[in-house]
Motif scaffolding. Structure first.
Motif, short mmCIF file in Angstrom:
data_model
loop_
_atom_site.label_atom_id
_atom_site.label_comp_id
_atom_site.label_asym_id
_atom_site.label_seq_id
_atom_site.Cartn_x
_atom_site.Cartn_y
_atom_site.Cartn_z
N LEU A 42 46.30 -51.04 44.98
CA LEU A 42 46.28 -49.62 44.66
C LEU A 42 45.68 -49.37 43.28
CD1 LEU A 42 49.75 -48.79 46.14
CD2 LEU A 42 47.63 -47.66 46.81
N GLY A 43 45.87 -50.31 42.37
CA GLY A 43 45.30 -50.16 41.04
C GLY A 43 43.77 -50.11 41.11
N ALA A 98 42.70 -46.73 42.41
CA ALA A 98 42.84 -45.67 41.42
C ALA A 98 41.74 -45.73 40.38
CB ALA A 98 44.21 -45.76 40.75
N GLU A 99 41.24 -46.94 40.10
CA GLU A 99 40.22 -47.09 39.07
C GLU A 99 38.82 -46.73 39.55
OE1 GLU A 99 40.15 -48.32 35.89
OE2 GLU A 99 42.11 -49.24 35.53
N ASP A 114 36.48 -42.24 44.79
CA ASP A 114 36.48 -40.78 44.78
C ASP A 114 37.51 -40.29 45.79
OD1 ASP A 114 34.28 -40.81 43.07
OD2 ASP A 114 32.90 -40.95 44.77
N VAL A 117 41.25 -39.03 45.35
CA VAL A 117 42.06 -40.02 44.64
C VAL A 117 43.20 -39.32 43.87
CG1 VAL A 117 40.63 -40.14 42.55
CG2 VAL A 117 41.89 -42.16 43.30
N GLN A 118 42.93 -38.08 43.38
CA GLN A 118 44.00 -37.33 42.71
C GLN A 118 45.12 -36.98 43.69
OE1 GLN A 118 40.85 -36.72 41.67
NE2 GLN A 118 41.08 -37.12 39.47
N PHE A 160 47.18 -40.16 44.68
CA PHE A 160 48.03 -40.77 43.66
C PHE A 160 48.99 -39.79 42.99
CE2 PHE A 160 45.07 -44.16 44.24
CZ PHE A 160 45.82 -45.29 44.00
N LYS A 161 48.62 -38.49 42.99
CA LYS A 161 49.50 -37.54 42.28
C LYS A 161 50.35 -36.71 43.23
CE LYS A 161 47.83 -35.66 38.56
NZ LYS A 161 46.81 -34.80 37.90
N LEU A 188 54.68 -47.07 49.20
CA LEU A 188 53.81 -48.09 48.60
C LEU A 188 53.69 -47.88 47.10
CD1 LEU A 188 50.52 -48.86 50.55
CD2 LEU A 188 52.42 -50.38 50.04
N PRO A 223 44.10 -53.03 36.27
CA PRO A 223 43.82 -51.72 36.86
C PRO A 223 45.06 -50.82 36.74
CG PRO A 223 43.39 -53.50 38.43
CD PRO A 223 44.11 -54.10 37.28
N GLN A 224 44.82 -49.58 36.40
CA GLN A 224 45.91 -48.63 36.21
C GLN A 224 45.92 -47.62 37.35
OE1 GLN A 224 47.68 -48.46 32.91
NE2 GLN A 224 46.79 -50.50 32.78
N THR A 225 47.11 -47.16 37.71
CA THR A 225 47.18 -46.16 38.78
C THR A 225 47.14 -44.74 38.23
OG1 THR A 225 49.56 -46.47 38.74
CG2 THR A 225 48.35 -47.56 40.50
N VAL A 244 45.30 -41.94 37.60
CA VAL A 244 43.95 -41.50 37.96
C VAL A 244 43.38 -40.47 37.00
CG1 VAL A 244 44.03 -42.07 40.41
CG2 VAL A 244 44.95 -39.89 39.64
N ARG A 291 41.35 -42.28 34.02
CA ARG A 291 40.65 -43.51 34.32
C ARG A 291 39.36 -43.68 33.52
NH1 ARG A 291 39.08 -43.19 40.65
NH2 ARG A 291 37.04 -42.21 40.51
#
Lengths: 335, 318, 323
Positions: free
Chosen positions: A219-220, A223-224, A227, A243-244, A247-248, A258, C258-260, C262, C265
């Protein structure tokens, strides 16, 4: 990203089954996915969720004797599921290419790097041998190899893991394809090398206006780089969005679970969140009902759909099944 | 790479010394003595005693061994007790016969085995594969001498296509000698090859199947290379590698292992020579041949190692 | 008193070649590594592939030949393998492997796999043995019917738990866990990590936790050592390492995670690239002429860093001022 442009790849109800002992089992079910030009899409899920099967289905790399594909996948106006092997050979490498997880086994151990990159251009371009060699050197330099001439002469075993993956990327971008599928490209690499390879993929995508489908369990990494994100569970996409959004404002219970099980700074001393039960195996995949339901037994059965479909939440955010509306974490309830 | 080869050569020296000692002692330990055939009931014990003494057979073993080694270095392996000829000459003449037969057998083996193995691997699980499998199983199941005898009976006797004994027709002259030699090795060579293909076919088949499912073939496919070209450029070469590496053992194995064929075909090669030598307790010939066989084995390993080092970049030292 | 102390551990592998296959060179997989693990703590050993972290773990157990240095267990020298029997070292120190499946005998049932160390080290009656195995299965959350199954009948996470059950069977005091969750999916990984914490709390086990995953290390470890090219360049508590890293290698390693998050980033990426550039500019300052890390210098009560002499001096003065 221009919204008006026609999508690059559209899959509708894409299904892939594998034959095991004369019986077909669905590894991929009802996958509806759109990839736009110039887009970085990540497909994330755990092992056995069907993400690699999706890649192989799109690339036409499945063994036709023990697999069956139905539904539709249209790539630049071409129906991939009806494409012959010869038809595929015309677009693979040229418009559609792939990067694999383990670059050591994905490269032919007996061929020099230059030959392996040259090969893809020899089949798809009219360049002369010397022109192709010049391009090989240029490609190697572009993917960050310091001494292209030397690397070109070398064999795969003489390179480090990161270098090999750079070579794979050079090979994938050699003909400037419109879509690159990268299947766990950094899983075998160290974290610092991983960061470099992801940067490189991102750069390649932006400079060549290529679309990338990045397949990963991390997942990291998603997120990096991504799109847009599609989360897969047990052969189905359970949630997709930007992606926003993912993750948000994750909606599907699986996505939320997860994200909660990642070791983070703020949960350093607590127990990590554990999803009950196991992923259903290919042979035991339920024919109907929400496949994630057995793993959240405290959610009433009435919350699930009988045949879960994707629901639009606006702004391209989609989620499978209605159970997300009533989902809560059991642990939060107790507290 | 030259260093590696040279080192491999040097390692062979102690191996050869031990081999020669073993061979010598084993020959000594065999029952009977070399004069059993050449003496008659009238020979007095004194005469035998003199013969033994003249040939140095009363010396301690290390003395005999040393003499033998010294002579060996002078290219003198002694006289054959049976043929009353120098052993070196005998082996030279017989060895040449065997060499022709072995070379022919090997060429035929590869010409049959390579296409069959690749074909079976390519059509893994289909009827073509099963057909090849039946061929290998049948060949493997029938004892070799039965194949040979059957071959002689069918091709030599029924159809009268090939001669069934000897290595050359005594009446042949000029270019005819070459033709005659060839006709004499075709049948034993082909039958030997038929038998030799089994392992290579099965091995190559599984190599091709492995390569077919390998990740680098998937990569090649994802580059849009047509399958037939993938076979040509990726699968064949990679699966032939171990076969090529095995060629060293193959050729020396054939040189040493043609006893059966030579016996059934009464082909005057080294195998037949060896067999007779054992029967007549012809020590000098036995020791020379066993030593040669041992040497060939070591040489085969060496050739295989060198071939592998040359063709496999992962082993090649740059 | 610390449970395990490793002092100046060296593991060199000979490189053979040339004419007579002589030893031409050696690979210094582990060079003068020193650390100690306290009772009940989790000590993390982090590094990239080839850093020597796994070799260190294996050398402690005697699975790799040791070239130099000393290992002492509960104050007794156990460097010589012969002395280990005496100190219960073999019973007290166990290992968990990355790939449990290949470390479990495929032809044996779970009952016999888990009871093997018990049979080796403890004299139990047949009934007691079975009871203990059932207890162990219960601890790692497997049902009793697992007893008569074979390893391949379990999922990856379950296999890893069987590996843990076998490791804790003899009530060890220290478990060396070499990448115990690297092969597992995220949700299964969480399960296994929770188990490891649970049995630690229950039995007071110490861990030497070897991993390349900085997120997992942060979650699990009290103290952490950063290893690169066979040497430790920084040792400290979790907050020392993650909040106040000093060595340049540690810094760039942490930036690469890697960071979550977003929303940030781009900032994160820029910070990483900047760090990367700084790393390539400055890294030579952190190593001596032979390319070896400088000796570790104490910069706080818990924090040790390999620093060049001038930097080291500065830190010493700073420390003295604080006191």
């Amino acid at each position: 990203m221009k919204k008006t442009q026609a999508p690059l790849l559209v899959t509708k109800h894409l299904k892939t089954s594998f034959k095991i002992n004369d019986h077909y089992y669905q590894a991929l079910d009802d996958v509806n996915l759109t990839v736009n030009p110039d887009e970085f899409l990540a497909i994330v899920g755990e092992s056995g969720c069907g993400k690699s099967t999706f890649a192989n289905t799109i690339m036409g790399l499945l063994d036709e004797h023990d697999s069956k594909v139905s539904g539709s996948a249209v790539f630049e106006g071409q129906e991939l599921t009806k494409l012959t092997e010869t038809g595929y050979d015309e677009i693979r490498g040229l418009k559609l290419s792939m990067i694999f997880q383990d670059p050591l086994s994905a490269l032919n151990p007996l061929k020099r790097i230059a030959n392996q990159i040259d090969e893809v251009m020899a089949y798809h371009t009219d360049l002369s041998k010397t022109e192709r060699y010049q391009r090989v050197l240029k490609l190697l330099a572009e993917v960050g190899i310091h001494d292209p001439k030397r690397t070109a002469r070398q064999f795969p075993h003489q390179l480090s893991g990161g270098m090999r993956q750079r070579v794979m990327i050079a090979m994938a971008v050699a003909c400037k394809p419109d879509l690159i599928i990268a299947d766990e490209p950094t899983t075998a690499l160290d974290v610092t090398i991983q960061a470099q390879i992801l940067d490189l993929l991102r750069r390649v995508q932006q400079e060549n206006h290529t679309s990338i489908i990045l397949i990963t369990h991390d997942l990291g990494v998603v997120a990096e780089t991504a799109d847009r994100v599609a989360v897969m569970y047990a052969g189905q996409i359970v949630e997709s969005g930007s992606v926003q959004q993912i993750f948000k404002e994750p909606q599907h219970p699986y996505t939320r679970s997860l994200l909660r099980s990642i070791p983070q700074i703020d949960n350093a001393t607590d127990d990590l969140y554990v999803i009950q039960g196991n992923v259903p195996s290919l042979q035991k995949m339920p024919a109907a009902g929400d496949r994630f339901a057995p793993r959240i037994p405290w959610i009433p059965a009435s919350a699930h759909e009988d045949l879960p479909v994707m629901h639009d939440l606006g702004d391209g955010h989609q989620v499978r099944c209605t159970c997300y509306r009533q989902f809560y974490f059991k642990e939060d309830q107790r507290a | 790479m030259w260093k590696t080869i040279l080192r491999r050569f040097l390692i062979m020296i102690p191996e050869l010394i031990i081999l020669s000692m073993l061979v010598f002692l084993l020959a000594k330990a065999m029952p009977g003595d070399p004069f059993l055939g050449s003496i008659n009931p009238k020979s007095s014990p004194q005469q035998i005693h003199h013969l033994m003494q003249a040939n140095g057979l009363y010396d301690p073993w290390y003395q005999q061994y040393w003499n033998w080694v010294v002579h060996l270095f002078h290219g003198d392996l002694g006289m054959s007790y049976e043929y009353k000829e120098p052993v070196v000459g005998l082996i030279q003449q017989r060895g040449l016969n065997t060499l022709w037969l072995a070379l022919f057998t090997m060429i035929m083996t590869y010409m049959i085995a390579l296409p069959l193995g690749v074909y079976a691997g390519k059509h893994e699980g289909k009827w073509q594969d099963n057909l090849v499998r039946v061929y290998t199983y049948v060949t493997m199941a029938i004892p070799f001498f039965v194949v040979l005898v059957l071959g002689i009976w069918i091709f030599g006797y029924l159809f009268n296509l090939f001669p069934t004994a000897g290595s050359i027709s005594p009446t042949a002259t000029g270019f005819g000698t070459v033709i005659s030699r060839l006709t004499h090795i075709i049948l034993p060579g082909l039958l030997g090859a038929l038998f030799g293909t089994v392992n290579i076919v099965q091995y190559l088949r599984s190599e091709v199947i492995d390569a077919k499912h390998s990740a680098y073939v998937k990569t090649a496919k994802s580059k849009g290379i047509p399958m037939k070209d993938i076979y040509r450029h990726h699968i064949f070469r990679n699966s032939l590698l171990p076969i090529a590496a095995f060629s060293g053992y193959s050729i020396t194995g054939l040189l040493a292992g043609s006893i059966f064929t030579e016996m059934v075909f009464s082909y005057p090669g080294m195998g037949l020579l060896f067999l007779n030598a054992v029967n007549y307790r012809d020590y000098t010939v036995i020791t020379a041949l066993v030593l040669l066989y041992g040497f060939l084995n070591l040489l085969g390993t060496l050739i295989s190692d060198v071939v592998l080092a040359v063709i496999d970049p992962r082993i090649r030292v740059e | 008193m610390s449970l395990l102390t490793v002092k100046d551990l060296q593991v060199y592998f000979p490189v053979r070649g040339g004419f007579f296959n002589r030893k031409l060179d050696e690979i210094q997989a582990v060079r003068d590594v020193s650390f100690s693990i306290n009772q009940g703590e989790t000590f993390g050993l982090v590094g990239e592939s080839g850093s020597g972290k796994s070799t260190t773990g294996r050398a402690i157990l005697g699975l790799e030949p040791q070239t130099g240095g000393t290992i002492s267990y509960q104050g007794h020298d156990v460097t010589k393998v012969a002395k280990r029997q005496h100190q219960d070292f073999r019973r007290d120190v166990q290992m968990i492997f990355q790939d449990s499946f290949s470390s479990l005998n495929p032809q044996k049932r779970i009952a016999s796999i888990i009871s093997e160390p018990l049979r080796n080290f403890e004299n139990l009656s047949k009934n007691d043995l079975k009871l203990r195995v059932l207890q162990l299965l219960d601890i790692v959350g497997l049902s009793p019917d697992a007893l008569y199954k074979y390893p391949h009948q379990f999922s990856g996470g379950q296999q890893q738990r069987i590996g843990i059950a076998r490791a804790v069977a003899t009530h060890p005091k220290l478990i060396i866990a070499d990448e115990p969750v690297s092969a597992l999916d995220l949700s299964v990984q969480a399960q296994v990590l929770n188990f490891m914490k649970k049995i630690q709390a229950e039995f007071g086990i110490s861990y030497l936790f070897i991993s390349h995953d900085l997120g997992v290390i942060r979650h699990m470890c009290d103290r952490i050592a950063i290893m690169t090219r066979g040497e430790i360049v920084e040792i400290g508590t979790r907050s020392d390492i993650y909040q106040h890293p000093i060595h340049i290698y540690t810094k760039q390693l942490l930036e690469a995670i890697p960071q979550t998050d977003v929303d940030h980033r781009e900032q994160h990426r820029e910070a990483r690239l900047a760090m990367n550039q700084k790393y390539h500019q400055d890294k030579h300052q952190y190593y001596d002429q032979q390319g070896r890390a400088f000796p570790l210098v104490q910069v706080s009560e818990t924090h040790w860093v390999s620093l060049p002499p001038n930097e080291a001096l500065r830190h010493k003065i700073l420390q003295r001022e604080e006191h």
